[in-house]
Motif scaffolding. Structure first.
Motif, PDB file in Angstrom:
ATOM      1  N   ALA A  74    -119.220  65.509  28.465  1.00  0.00           N
ATOM      2  CA  ALA A  74    -119.923  63.989  28.940  1.00  0.00           C
ATOM      3  C   ALA A  74    -120.272  63.752  27.416  1.00  0.00           C
ATOM      4  CB  ALA A  74    -121.240  63.783  29.379  1.00  0.00           C
ATOM      5  N   TRP A 118    -128.788  56.371  32.996  1.00  0.00           N
ATOM      6  CA  TRP A 118    -128.053  57.885  32.914  1.00  0.00           C
ATOM      7  C   TRP A 118    -128.420  58.935  34.242  1.00  0.00           C
ATOM      8  CZ3 TRP A 118    -132.250  58.816  29.061  1.00  0.00           C
ATOM      9  CH2 TRP A 118    -131.891  58.444  27.540  1.00  0.00           C
ATOM     10  N   THR A 141    -127.878  64.428  31.348  1.00  0.00           N
ATOM     11  CA  THR A 141    -127.877  65.778  30.601  1.00  0.00           C
ATOM     12  C   THR A 141    -127.762  64.993  28.515  1.00  0.00           C
ATOM     13  OG1 THR A 141    -125.464  65.856  31.015  1.00  0.00           O
ATOM     14  CG2 THR A 141    -126.860  67.793  32.297  1.00  0.00           C
ATOM     15  N   THR A 174    -124.291  60.294  30.435  1.00  0.00           N
ATOM     16  CA  THR A 174    -125.516  61.337  31.861  1.00  0.00           C
ATOM     17  C   THR A 174    -126.508  61.695  30.929  1.00  0.00           C
ATOM     18  OG1 THR A 174    -123.972  63.641  31.049  1.00  0.00           O
ATOM     19  CG2 THR A 174    -123.106  62.240  32.430  1.00  0.00           C
ATOM     20  N   SER A 185    -120.754  63.160  39.221  1.00  0.00           N
ATOM     21  CA  SER A 185    -121.309  64.520  40.527  1.00  0.00           C
ATOM     22  C   SER A 185    -120.193  64.361  40.921  1.00  0.00           C
ATOM     23  CB  SER A 185    -122.346  64.920  40.365  1.00  0.00           C
ATOM     24  OG  SER A 185    -123.026  64.941  38.981  1.00  0.00           O
ATOM     25  N   SER A 240    -124.891  60.413  36.068  1.00  0.00           N
ATOM     26  CA  SER A 240    -124.739  61.284  36.545  1.00  0.00           C
ATOM     27  C   SER A 240    -124.221  61.684  38.249  1.00  0.00           C
ATOM     28  CB  SER A 240    -126.103  62.702  36.379  1.00  0.00           C
ATOM     29  OG  SER A 240    -125.917  62.230  34.715  1.00  0.00           O
ATOM     30  N   SER A 243    -120.981  69.808  37.836  1.00  0.00           N
ATOM     31  CA  SER A 243    -120.260  68.829  37.547  1.00  0.00           C
ATOM     32  C   SER A 243    -122.052  67.435  36.936  1.00  0.00           C
ATOM     33  CB  SER A 243    -119.636  67.071  38.407  1.00  0.00           C
ATOM     34  OG  SER A 243    -118.943  68.276  39.118  1.00  0.00           O
ATOM     35  N   TRP A 244    -123.046  68.495  37.693  1.00  0.00           N
ATOM     36  CA  TRP A 244    -124.432  67.369  37.288  1.00  0.00           C
ATOM     37  C   TRP A 244    -124.779  68.137  36.229  1.00  0.00           C
ATOM     38  CZ3 TRP A 244    -126.641  63.984  39.862  1.00  0.00           C
ATOM     39  CH2 TRP A 244    -128.266  63.774  39.297  1.00  0.00           C
ATOM     40  N   GLY A 295    -133.318  66.068  36.816  1.00  0.00           N
ATOM     41  CA  GLY A 295    -132.905  67.001  36.961  1.00  0.00           C
ATOM     42  C   GLY A 295    -132.435  67.389  37.661  1.00  0.00           C
TER      43      GLY A 295
END
Length: 299
Positions: free
Chosen positions: A236, A92, A249, A247, A100, A96, A229-230, A274
């Motif tokens: 997502a 994941w 999140t 991802t 991103s 991400s 984006s992150w 994260g």
């Protein structure tokens, strides 16, 4: 004649000088740092609470009598081990990062190509088009994911990371364009005009003259795009279903919340990890970010 009055005056002058020097040393502490301290504590408290929670044992974490703000029964790394051993957390994380970085590069490039003519050229409707770009950014993503679902399915990109790479610029490009428009206007036109007098065309003057002078604005736009984006969740969740392609999140949320059971230690461990890329990015590029944001805002 006695030298006592003169010595007293000299001593008094030295005393006043020492007091003034001490006040100049102490004044920033009283007028700058202490007033800002509550705001710093307020901003850093969520990170502190996440870190403390991720290092607590389950026995202490679920004990209603324990104090939630510090660790009293010893630290443990079992929650981080749970992430690595029982979930595809690092897949994941990599997903991400790929999404991103890709969306950031695409958005900044498109933002530069859109912001340059709006900031440097005069044509009918240029001002209205610039305002329209910003209004487009204000449209909530929750209103866009339904039509974007049809577009993603039509392109055959559903359940792939490309679905996110394609859709993220829909909300990143408008703001990057608006931000870069403001920053490009702070760069004097004369330097580009001199370059064009020396034989450069529009693209050459943009890439060789304007963009090197607008590095703070570019970094500001890139940091903004990378952060959004992150942290993005809705697209997502909707566009990617396979567990290994999620991802971070969405993956942490879907795997560590099972019905009414919340794995709080592992959730906070995932949140701490994260946060690291965002923290690193802002630590290294904070000065550029502030310079680019303020210059673009006041123009």
């Amino acid at each position: 004649m006695s030298d006592a009055p003169l010595n007293s005056a000299i001593a008094l002058s030295r005393t006043r000088t020492d007091r003034a020097r001490r006040w100049r040393t102490i004044r920033p502490l009283l007028t700058v740092y202490l007033p800002v301290l509550p705001f710093v504590a307020f901003a850093l408290f969520p990170l502190y609470f996440m870190l403390v929670t991720s290092l607590k044992s389950n026995a202490e974490l679920y004990d209603v009598g324990s104090v939630p703000f510090w660790i009293s029964r010893g630290m443990t790394l079992s929650h981080y081990g749970l992430l690595s051993a029982d979930t595809p957390f690092w897949d994941w994380f990599a997903n991400s990062l790929i999404v991103s970085l890709s969306a950031t590069v695409i958005s900044v490039v498109l933002g530069v190509l859109a912001a340059y003519p709006l900031a440097r050229m005069r044509f009918p409707g240029s001002d209205s088009f610039g305002v329209a770009v910003f209004i487009t950014y204000l449209v909530p993503p929750t209103l866009l994911f339904l039509p974007l679902t049809s577009v993603v399915n039509w392109l055959g990109l559903s359940d792939s990371l490309w679905a996110l790479v394609v859709t993220y610029p829909t909300f990143l490009v408008p703001f990057c364009t608006w931000l870069l428009m403001g920053y490009f206007r702070t760069v004097p036109k004369e330097i580009e005009e001199c370059a064009m007098l020396d034989g450069c065309n529009r693209f050459q003057s943009m890439f060789r003259i304007l963009l090197p002078a607008a590095v703070p604005g570019l970094i500001c736009a890139a940091l903004f795009a990378f952060t959004l984006s992150w942290n993005e969740f809705l697209y997502a969740l909707v566009f990617v279903s396979p567990a290994e392609l999620k991802t971070m999140t969405v993956g942490v949320f879907s795997e560590l919340i099972r019905g009414d059971i919340y794995y709080w230690g592992a959730l906070m461990a995932g949140a701490v990890i994260g946060s690291i890329p965002i923290v690193i990015a802002y630590v290294f590029f904070l000065d550029y970010y502030v310079s680019g944001l303020t210059s673009g805002a006041i123009k």
